[in-house]
Design a protein around this motif. Sequence first.
Motif, PDB file in Angstrom:
ATOM      1  N   ASP A   1       0.857  -1.180   0.000  1.00  0.00           N
ATOM      2  CA  ASP A   1       0.000   0.000   0.000  1.00  0.00           C
ATOM      3  C   ASP A   1       0.896   1.233   0.000  1.00  0.00           C
ATOM      4  O   ASP A   1       1.715   1.407   0.908  1.00  0.00           O
ATOM      5  N   LEU A   2       0.774   2.080  -1.014  1.00  0.00           N
ATOM      6  CA  LEU A   2       1.651   3.244  -1.116  1.00  0.00           C
ATOM      7  C   LEU A   2       1.480   4.213   0.046  1.00  0.00           C
ATOM      8  O   LEU A   2       2.409   4.921   0.405  1.00  0.00           O
ATOM      9  N   ALA A   3       0.306   4.241   0.642  1.00  0.00           N
ATOM     10  CA  ALA A   3       0.083   5.124   1.773  1.00  0.00           C
ATOM     11  C   ALA A   3       0.880   4.671   2.999  1.00  0.00           C
ATOM     12  O   ALA A   3       1.217   5.485   3.859  1.00  0.00           O
ATOM     13  N   LYS A   4       1.196   3.389   3.056  1.00  0.00           N
ATOM     14  CA  LYS A   4       1.933   2.846   4.201  1.00  0.00           C
ATOM     15  C   LYS A   4       3.402   2.567   3.875  1.00  0.00           C
ATOM     16  O   LYS A   4       4.125   2.059   4.720  1.00  0.00           O
ATOM     17  N   ALA A   5       3.836   2.909   2.682  1.00  0.00           N
ATOM     18  CA  ALA A   5       5.211   2.648   2.268  1.00  0.00           C
ATOM     19  C   ALA A   5       6.176   3.582   2.979  1.00  0.00           C
ATOM     20  O   ALA A   5       5.864   4.742   3.250  1.00  0.00           O
ATOM     21  N   THR A   6       7.360   3.060   3.283  1.00  0.00           N
ATOM     22  CA  THR A   6       8.398   3.885   3.903  1.00  0.00           C
ATOM     23  C   THR A   6       9.055   4.757   2.837  1.00  0.00           C
ATOM     24  O   THR A   6       8.828   4.573   1.634  1.00  0.00           O
ATOM     25  N   LYS A   7       9.886   5.684   3.275  1.00  0.00           N
ATOM     26  CA  LYS A   7      10.568   6.568   2.330  1.00  0.00           C
ATOM     27  C   LYS A   7      11.512   5.786   1.420  1.00  0.00           C
ATOM     28  O   LYS A   7      11.634   6.101   0.236  1.00  0.00           O
ATOM     29  N   VAL A   8      12.144   4.767   1.961  1.00  0.00           N
ATOM     30  CA  VAL A   8      13.050   3.947   1.153  1.00  0.00           C
ATOM     31  C   VAL A   8      12.262   3.189   0.083  1.00  0.00           C
ATOM     32  O   VAL A   8      12.681   3.124  -1.075  1.00  0.00           O
ATOM     33  N   GLN A   9      11.123   2.632   0.454  1.00  0.00           N
ATOM     34  CA  GLN A   9      10.288   1.918  -0.513  1.00  0.00           C
ATOM     35  C   GLN A   9       9.792   2.863  -1.598  1.00  0.00           C
ATOM     36  O   GLN A   9       9.775   2.511  -2.781  1.00  0.00           O
ATOM     37  N   LYS A  10       9.403   4.064  -1.219  1.00  0.00           N
ATOM     38  CA  LYS A  10       8.957   5.051  -2.207  1.00  0.00           C
ATOM     39  C   LYS A  10      10.095   5.455  -3.139  1.00  0.00           C
ATOM     40  O   LYS A  10       9.892   5.656  -4.336  1.00  0.00           O
ATOM     41  N   ALA A  11      11.311   5.559  -2.604  1.00  0.00           N
ATOM     42  CA  ALA A  11      12.467   5.898  -3.425  1.00  0.00           C
ATOM     43  C   ALA A  11      12.766   4.784  -4.433  1.00  0.00           C
ATOM     44  O   ALA A  11      13.079   5.062  -5.597  1.00  0.00           O
ATOM     45  N   ILE A  12      12.636   3.532  -4.009  1.00  0.00           N
ATOM     46  CA  ILE A  12      12.860   2.410  -4.915  1.00  0.00           C
ATOM     47  C   ILE A  12      11.810   2.405  -6.021  1.00  0.00           C
ATOM     48  O   ILE A  12      12.124   2.194  -7.196  1.00  0.00           O
ATOM     49  N   ILE A  13      10.562   2.659  -5.659  1.00  0.00           N
ATOM     50  CA  ILE A  13       9.485   2.716  -6.646  1.00  0.00           C
ATOM     51  C   ILE A  13       9.743   3.838  -7.653  1.00  0.00           C
ATOM     52  O   ILE A  13       9.592   3.652  -8.863  1.00  0.00           O
ATOM     53  N   ALA A  14      10.154   4.994  -7.173  1.00  0.00           N
ATOM     54  CA  ALA A  14      10.437   6.132  -8.047  1.00  0.00           C
ATOM     55  C   ALA A  14      11.606   5.822  -8.981  1.00  0.00           C
ATOM     56  O   ALA A  14      11.553   6.148 -10.176  1.00  0.00           O
ATOM     57  N   TRP A  15      12.647   5.191  -8.450  1.00  0.00           N
ATOM     58  CA  TRP A  15      13.800   4.846  -9.270  1.00  0.00           C
ATOM     59  C   TRP A  15      13.409   3.850 -10.373  1.00  0.00           C
ATOM     60  O   TRP A  15      13.777   4.007 -11.532  1.00  0.00           O
ATOM     61  N   LYS A  16      12.637   2.825 -10.008  1.00  0.00           N
ATOM     62  CA  LYS A  16      12.217   1.827 -10.990  1.00  0.00           C
ATOM     63  C   LYS A  16      11.328   2.471 -12.063  1.00  0.00           C
ATOM     64  O   LYS A  16      11.443   2.155 -13.245  1.00  0.00           O
TER      65      LYS A  16
END
Length: 46
Positions: free
Chosen positions: A22-37
């Motif tokens: 769930d993107l609302a519960k994602a950590t900053k690191v997880q969001k950074a990985i998603i953005a990079w991908k």
Amino acid sequence: MYKLLAKLNHWLLPNYTKEQLDLAKATKVQKAIIAWKYFVTTRALG
């Protein structure tokens, strides 16, 4: 170059779609990985 990075991302980085993250519960690191991908994938396709 981006196609190679996209292949490396596929092998090295986690797949959050399969984990149903769930993107609302994602950590900053997880969001950074998603953005990079996303960044690499859009450049590889274009």
